[in-house]
Design an enzyme around this catalytic site. Structure first.
Site, PDB file in Angstrom:
ATOM      1  CG  HIS A 108      -1.964  -1.068   1.172  1.00 27.25           C
ATOM      2  ND1 HIS A 108      -2.429  -1.731   2.271  1.00 27.25           N
ATOM      3  CD2 HIS A 108      -2.628  -1.607   0.125  1.00 27.25           C
ATOM      4  CE1 HIS A 108      -3.343  -2.624   1.914  1.00 27.25           C
ATOM      5  NE2 HIS A 108      -3.473  -2.567   0.620  1.00 27.25           N
ATOM      6  CE  LYS A 118      -4.163  -1.194 -13.505  1.00 24.64           C
ATOM      7  NZ  LYS A 118      -4.962  -2.407 -13.637  1.00 24.64           N
ATOM      8  CE  LYS A 152      -1.488 -11.368 -11.625  1.00 23.66           C
ATOM      9  NZ  LYS A 152      -0.652 -10.596 -12.579  1.00 23.66           N
ATOM     10  CB  SER A 199      -3.072  -1.231 -16.932  1.00 24.40           C
ATOM     11  OG  SER A 199      -3.673  -2.402 -17.411  1.00 24.40           O
TER      12      SER A 199
HETATM   13  P1  NAD Z   1      -3.570 -16.525 -21.761  1.00 19.94           P
HETATM   14  O1  NAD Z   1      -4.564 -17.261 -20.973  1.00 19.94           O
HETATM   15  O2  NAD Z   1      -4.024 -15.560 -22.787  1.00 19.94           O
HETATM   16  O3  NAD Z   1      -2.562 -17.527 -22.501  1.00 19.94           O
HETATM   17  C1  NAD Z   1      -1.867 -18.555 -21.879  1.00 19.94           C
HETATM   18  C2  NAD Z   1      -1.578 -19.614 -22.934  1.00 19.94           C
HETATM   19  O4  NAD Z   1      -0.729 -20.614 -22.371  1.00 19.94           O
HETATM   20  C3  NAD Z   1      -2.845 -20.330 -23.418  1.00 19.94           C
HETATM   21  O5  NAD Z   1      -2.880 -20.336 -24.832  1.00 19.94           O
HETATM   22  C4  NAD Z   1      -2.682 -21.736 -22.841  1.00 19.94           C
HETATM   23  O6  NAD Z   1      -3.303 -22.747 -23.640  1.00 19.94           O
HETATM   24  C5  NAD Z   1      -1.170 -21.879 -22.828  1.00 19.94           C
HETATM   25  N1  NAD Z   1      -0.713 -22.957 -21.955  1.00 19.94           N
HETATM   26  C6  NAD Z   1      -1.285 -23.424 -20.818  1.00 19.94           C
HETATM   27  N2  NAD Z   1      -0.575 -24.460 -20.325  1.00 19.94           N
HETATM   28  C7  NAD Z   1       0.469 -24.643 -21.176  1.00 19.94           C
HETATM   29  C8  NAD Z   1       1.549 -25.557 -21.207  1.00 19.94           C
HETATM   30  N3  NAD Z   1       1.701 -26.481 -20.259  1.00 19.94           N
HETATM   31  N4  NAD Z   1       2.439 -25.465 -22.236  1.00 19.94           N
HETATM   32  C9  NAD Z   1       2.302 -24.535 -23.196  1.00 19.94           C
HETATM   33  N5  NAD Z   1       1.285 -23.629 -23.216  1.00 19.94           N
HETATM   34  C10 NAD Z   1       0.387 -23.694 -22.209  1.00 19.94           C
HETATM   35  O7  NAD Z   1      -2.638 -15.827 -20.662  1.00 19.94           O
HETATM   36  P2  NAD Z   1      -1.683 -14.581 -20.872  1.00 19.94           P
HETATM   37  O8  NAD Z   1      -2.427 -13.363 -20.505  1.00 19.94           O
HETATM   38  O9  NAD Z   1      -1.017 -14.689 -22.192  1.00 19.94           O
HETATM   39  O10 NAD Z   1      -0.639 -14.820 -19.694  1.00 19.94           O
HETATM   40  C11 NAD Z   1       0.454 -15.710 -19.837  1.00 19.94           C
HETATM   41  C12 NAD Z   1       1.495 -15.389 -18.788  1.00 19.94           C
HETATM   42  O11 NAD Z   1       1.887 -14.018 -18.921  1.00 19.94           O
HETATM   43  C13 NAD Z   1       1.036 -15.532 -17.337  1.00 19.94           C
HETATM   44  O12 NAD Z   1       2.128 -15.943 -16.550  1.00 19.94           O
HETATM   45  C14 NAD Z   1       0.645 -14.113 -16.946  1.00 19.94           C
HETATM   46  O13 NAD Z   1       0.721 -13.903 -15.547  1.00 19.94           O
HETATM   47  C15 NAD Z   1       1.704 -13.344 -17.694  1.00 19.94           C
HETATM   48  N6  NAD Z   1       1.356 -11.938 -17.924  1.00 19.94           N
HETATM   49  C16 NAD Z   1       0.246 -11.586 -18.621  1.00 19.94           C
HETATM   50  C17 NAD Z   1      -0.059 -10.244 -18.839  1.00 19.94           C
HETATM   51  C18 NAD Z   1      -1.233  -9.781 -19.670  1.00 19.94           C
HETATM   52  O14 NAD Z   1      -1.339  -8.567 -19.943  1.00 19.94           O
HETATM   53  N7  NAD Z   1      -2.103 -10.660 -20.126  1.00 19.94           N
HETATM   54  C19 NAD Z   1       0.783  -9.251 -18.297  1.00 19.94           C
HETATM   55  C20 NAD Z   1       1.928  -9.639 -17.593  1.00 19.94           C
HETATM   56  C21 NAD Z   1       2.190 -10.990 -17.422  1.00 19.94           C
END
Ligand code: NAD
Length: 480
Positions: free
Chosen positions: A73, A79, A115, A371
């Site tokens: 905080h 966020k 989160k 964001s």
């Molecule tokens: P998403 O749900 O859009 O995509 C995740 C993908 O990973 C899916 O296509 C899923 O089928 C695939 N997947 C799942 N298990 C798998 C495996 N064992 N092997 C290979 N692929 C597998 O999620 P995202 O938003 O792309 O997030 C992915 C990562 O990025 C997470 O760790 C998330 O915390 C991080 N992240 C996301 C954002 C964002 O803006 N979306 C920002 C920062 C970090």
């Protein structure tokens, strides 16, 4: 002899939260802050763990477990994204919230870290059921003041996207009728519902900027035996979701070659190059990326991580690069798209192999950066660039005319068009994102130059983040 916290941490069984704390503790040994202050920066300030029943159209009832963790905080609002996953638990949410605190500090986004998570496998639910769960989750957060434009602002993460964010915004709006700032309660919304152009692809685009900045250094590339720039770099991407798809797209647009993609069901490999969009469409049509024309199938998906390539981009899950597979990783650079993909054991192996790890805590900060722009747009109630873009274009035109008068040379129409652009929201967002990622990279790289004994970019990033949060606590005298 004193034993480094990271070595101590390696000696006992750990989870993702322990890993994040081990990275923190290791970096803290390079900082000179009082122990109590470091403890305060490291600890998770608040966790709301709850369960709620959801009644489905067929009358059945299911209890759903959910969390929201506010790690720090020191700045408000907090966020962080919301994750929908079957195995998520409180510890994982706290680990991700902590990463958000350090991430926001690194890219100078004035938020504390948070989160949220709902313990479900979204693929098992209908659209209607997902909407009920999301709206109920928002209700629960609101009851305990764990959501609000000045309190805590969620965003998409693994398993969620614009659709869920629009349900959250709508539910919050219904609970706060007439509240002028209500739309700023969540980011990652569709553009038509208060979102911002460029948010959907921001994390992937930010990763490309991060890689591009790292690859600009002749000194660092020479140490890896690689050429300068993205051109020709061979990429392996794990996860073809939001982050994986977009990082592949933008890196390819800058000359990189996507040689393999790994998904749940397996992986595909083509040294000549793949198009993420063609693979995405093929997978959508057939339900699998296996069998993609011209590519070789790899039935065990994790094997793709060990393929010959220049850059490995884990963009799916945490803890996929471990002490077990790290010695077999052939990439020279690991670009962490996912949160927590590398365990401390793997990190140690990569350090010994003198690989370059561009750490999650910085590399995937593009999402939260844009964001922040969306939140600002919602609070100001005006689209970025709306007020002054015509005036700016007119100024540029006047400058061109002055140059023409001074030189006697008339510009061609195409030259005029390339100089004088009516800047739209997307261009402003992308330029703000590029600047943010470059400045943050240089901050971290500089921290490593100042303290080379820190040894790697991750430690340098944690040191930088700890120092930035510490300054807020020290200067504002936040302690009661
Ligand atoms: P998403 O749900 O859009 O995509 C995740 C993908 O990973 C899916 O296509 C899923 O089928 C695939 N997947 C799942 N298990 C798998 C495996 N064992 N092997 C290979 N692929 C597998 O999620 P995202 O938003 O792309 O997030 C992915 C990562 O990025 C997470 O760790 C998330 O915390 C991080 N992240 C996301 C954002 C964002 O803006 N979306 C920002 C920062 C970090």
């Amino acid at each position: 002899m004193t034993v480094s916290p990271i070595v101590t941490a390696l000696r006992r069984p750990r989870n993702f939260e322990d890993n994040v704390n081990a990275y923190f503790d290791h970096a803290a040994t390079f900082c000179s802050h009082a122990k109590g202050l470091l403890d305060q920066i490291r600890i998770c300030n608040a966790v709301y763990a709850f369960a709620f029943p959801v009644r489905f159209a067929d009358g059945s009832i299911e209890v759903v477990h959910a969390w929201r963790a506010e790690h720090s905080h020191h700045k408000l609002p907090t966020k962080g994204g919301i994750r929908y996953a079957p195995n998520v638990d409180e510890s994982e949410v706290k680990a991700l919230a902590a990463l958000m605190t350090y991430k926001c500090a690194l890219v100078d986004v004035p938020f504390g870290g948070a989160k949220g998570a709902v313990q479900i496998d979204p693929s098992r639910y209908t659209l209607d059921q997902l909407e009920r769960i999301t709206r109920r989750y928002t209700h629960e957060l609101d009851r305990k003041q764990f959501i609000g434009p000045g309190l805590d602002v969620p965003a998409p993460d693994y398993g969620t996207g614009e659709r869920e964010m629009s349900w959250i915004a709508d539910t919050y709006g219904q609970l706060h009728t007439g509240e002028l700032e209500a739309l700023a309660c969540v980011t990652g919304k569709p553009v038509t519902e208060g979102g911002i152009h460029g948010r959907r692809e921001a994390t992937g685009r930010g990763l490309m900027y991060a890689l591009s900045e790292a690859c600009r250094s002749a000194e660092d590339m020479a140490a890896l035996g690689l050429s300068v720039g993205l051109e020709g770099k061979r990429l392996v991407v794990q996860g073809l979701g939001n982050v994986g798809y977009h990082v592949a797209k933008f890196c390819r647009e800058h000359g990189a070659i996507l040689v393999a993609i790994a998904e749940r069901e397996g992986a595909i490999h083509n040294p000549k190059g793949l198009s993420e969009d063609e693979v995405f469409q093929f997978r959508k049509r057939t339900g699998s990326l296996l069998g993609f024309p011209g590519a070789t199938d790899i039935l065990k998906s994790p094997d793709a991580l060990e393929l010959d390539c220049d850059v490995l981009v884990p963009a799916a899950l945490e803890s996929v690069l471990t002490g077990e597979n790290a010695p077999r990783i052939k990439a020279k650079i690991v670009l962490e798209g996912a949160n927590g993909p590398t365990t401390p054991e793997a990190d140690e192996v990569f350090r010994q192999k003198k690989m370059l790890v561009i750490p999650d805590v910085y590399a995937n900060a593009g999402g939260v950066t844009v964001s922040y722009f969306e939140w600002l747009k919602n609070l100001s109630h005006v689209r970025l660039g709306r007020l002054d873009r015509r005036r700016q274009a007119a100024t540029e035109m006047r400058m061109l005319q002055a140059i023409e008068r001074a030189t006697g040379k008339a510009f061609t129409d195409s030259e005029r068009q390339s100089f004088v652009k009516v800047t739209d929201e997307l261009a402003i967002v992308n330029s703000g994102l590029e600047d943010t990622m470059i400045v943050a990279y240089q901050d971290i790289r500089e921290a490593l130059r100042r303290q080379p004994e820190a040894g790697d970019l991750r430690t340098a990033a944690f040191i930088t983040a700890i120092n930035k949060v510490a300054i807020v606590y020290e200067e504002l005298g936040i302690f009661p």
